[in-house]
Design an enzyme around this catalytic site. Sequence first.
Site, PDB file in Angstrom:
ATOM      1  N   PRO A 133       5.232   4.322  -3.049  1.00  0.00           N
ATOM      2  CA  PRO A 133       3.855   4.197  -2.461  1.00  0.00           C
ATOM      3  C   PRO A 133       3.848   2.864  -1.510  1.00  0.00           C
ATOM      4  O   PRO A 133       4.229   1.758  -1.960  1.00  0.00           O
ATOM      5  CB  PRO A 133       3.141   3.742  -3.856  1.00  0.00           C
ATOM      6  CG  PRO A 133       4.010   4.350  -5.041  1.00  0.00           C
ATOM      7  CD  PRO A 133       5.417   4.300  -4.487  1.00  0.00           C
ATOM      8  N   GLU A 134       3.001   3.205  -0.581  1.00  0.00           N
ATOM      9  CA  GLU A 134       2.903   1.916   0.436  1.00  0.00           C
ATOM     10  C   GLU A 134       0.944   1.358   0.335  1.00  0.00           C
ATOM     11  O   GLU A 134       0.775   1.726  -0.802  1.00  0.00           O
ATOM     12  CB  GLU A 134       3.220   2.539   1.859  1.00  0.00           C
ATOM     13  CG  GLU A 134       4.466   2.967   1.874  1.00  0.00           C
ATOM     14  CD  GLU A 134       5.198   3.389   3.161  1.00  0.00           C
ATOM     15  OE1 GLU A 134       4.254   3.468   4.306  1.00  0.00           O
ATOM     16  OE2 GLU A 134       6.376   4.070   3.205  1.00  0.00           O
ATOM     17  N   HIS A 174       7.603   8.601 -19.144  1.00  0.00           N
ATOM     18  CA  HIS A 174       7.745   7.680 -18.338  1.00  0.00           C
ATOM     19  C   HIS A 174       6.697   6.807 -18.371  1.00  0.00           C
ATOM     20  O   HIS A 174       6.254   5.967 -17.253  1.00  0.00           O
ATOM     21  CB  HIS A 174       8.156   7.832 -16.998  1.00  0.00           C
ATOM     22  CG  HIS A 174       9.468   8.451 -16.893  1.00  0.00           C
ATOM     23  ND1 HIS A 174      10.833   8.163 -17.235  1.00  0.00           N
ATOM     24  CD2 HIS A 174       9.933   9.916 -16.449  1.00  0.00           C
ATOM     25  CE1 HIS A 174      11.831   8.868 -17.238  1.00  0.00           C
ATOM     26  NE2 HIS A 174      11.213   9.909 -16.769  1.00  0.00           N
ATOM     27  N   ARG A 234      16.199   2.198   6.994  1.00  0.00           N
ATOM     28  CA  ARG A 234      15.253   2.953   6.691  1.00  0.00           C
ATOM     29  C   ARG A 234      15.184   4.094   7.602  1.00  0.00           C
ATOM     30  O   ARG A 234      15.443   4.050   8.849  1.00  0.00           O
ATOM     31  CB  ARG A 234      13.889   2.311   6.852  1.00  0.00           C
ATOM     32  CG  ARG A 234      13.736   1.071   5.975  1.00  0.00           C
ATOM     33  CD  ARG A 234      13.916   1.468   4.466  1.00  0.00           C
ATOM     34  NE  ARG A 234      13.036   2.203   3.973  1.00  0.00           N
ATOM     35  CZ  ARG A 234      11.698   1.915   3.533  1.00  0.00           C
ATOM     36  NH1 ARG A 234      11.394   0.556   3.422  1.00  0.00           N
ATOM     37  NH2 ARG A 234      10.835   2.841   2.967  1.00  0.00           N
ATOM     38  N   LYS A 248       0.978  -4.794  -1.384  1.00  0.00           N
ATOM     39  CA  LYS A 248       1.165  -3.415  -2.285  1.00  0.00           C
ATOM     40  C   LYS A 248       1.143  -4.060  -3.690  1.00  0.00           C
ATOM     41  O   LYS A 248       1.525  -3.280  -4.628  1.00  0.00           O
ATOM     42  CB  LYS A 248       2.401  -2.826  -1.790  1.00  0.00           C
ATOM     43  CG  LYS A 248       2.671  -2.255  -0.768  1.00  0.00           C
ATOM     44  CD  LYS A 248       3.894  -1.548  -0.519  1.00  0.00           C
ATOM     45  CE  LYS A 248       5.071  -1.832  -0.560  1.00  0.00           C
ATOM     46  NZ  LYS A 248       6.217  -0.853  -0.331  1.00  0.00           N
TER      47      LYS A 248
END
EC number: 3.2.2.23
Length: 269
Positions: free
Chosen positions: A2-3, A90, A259, A57
């Site tokens: 998630p960004e 989870h 990346r 974030k």
Amino acid sequence: MPELPEVEVSRLGISPHLVGGTIQSLVLRTPKLRWPIPQELKQLEGQTILAIHRRAKYLIIETAVGSAIVHLGMSGSLRILDGDFPAAKHDHVDLVMTSGKRLRYNDPRRFGAWLWCAPDESHEVLGRLGPEPLTEAFNAEYMMDKARNKRIAVKAFIMDNAAVVGVGNIYANESLFTSRLHPLRPAHSLSLEEWQTLVANIKQVLQVAIKQGGTTLKDFTQSDGKPGYFAQELQVYGKAKQPCPHCGEPLCEQKIAQRNTFFCPQCQH
């Protein structure tokens, strides 16, 4: 992972259900995520949620006695439930409200975090952060000055949280492509005009991603369990060897600062 858009989408999704409400209990099903979960978080019980902020974030759930700082890590997600549904494998944390609603945190890879911050203090994870990309503080003049003498690749530079927060890998790739800038260009080599173009496109890409509910590639879902739809808007990310949408040249893939990076060798200079 998630960004910024995914975290902002989560904030927008959970806030109407939580802000102004009272926390009945905090259910912790694991003692540790990326870091140990501090027992001080139990102080949230009985408190009213005053606001939910986002910094970079991180989500900050604010009460009068302190704040919970939540990070989604690599695979975390937040959902609002209307009752006491059985926890899945989870589901590590529940924030139970007196209204009957609960905020449930799911994180298969456990790289996320729940942290505690006392009132009028600043947690170390929030230190040394650059400006938010959707504010006026993030502008071409600031970035050009910040990039002075920086020989690192512009893609790595715009992903550095000390320069600007929240420009993650997906959105860095897309913004550079839209700006026709090669990701390996040294950051110091960009002109003011090029910075103006790139800054504007970063803002635009992030705003569209938020409007579309973020990008779901694997784990991310919105607070109502739906996926984010920005994946349908991606022009280059994850599209190595596919034709460039502008010129038809096959898109390239290369590692930059560990990346995956996608670009058009013809259009981006």
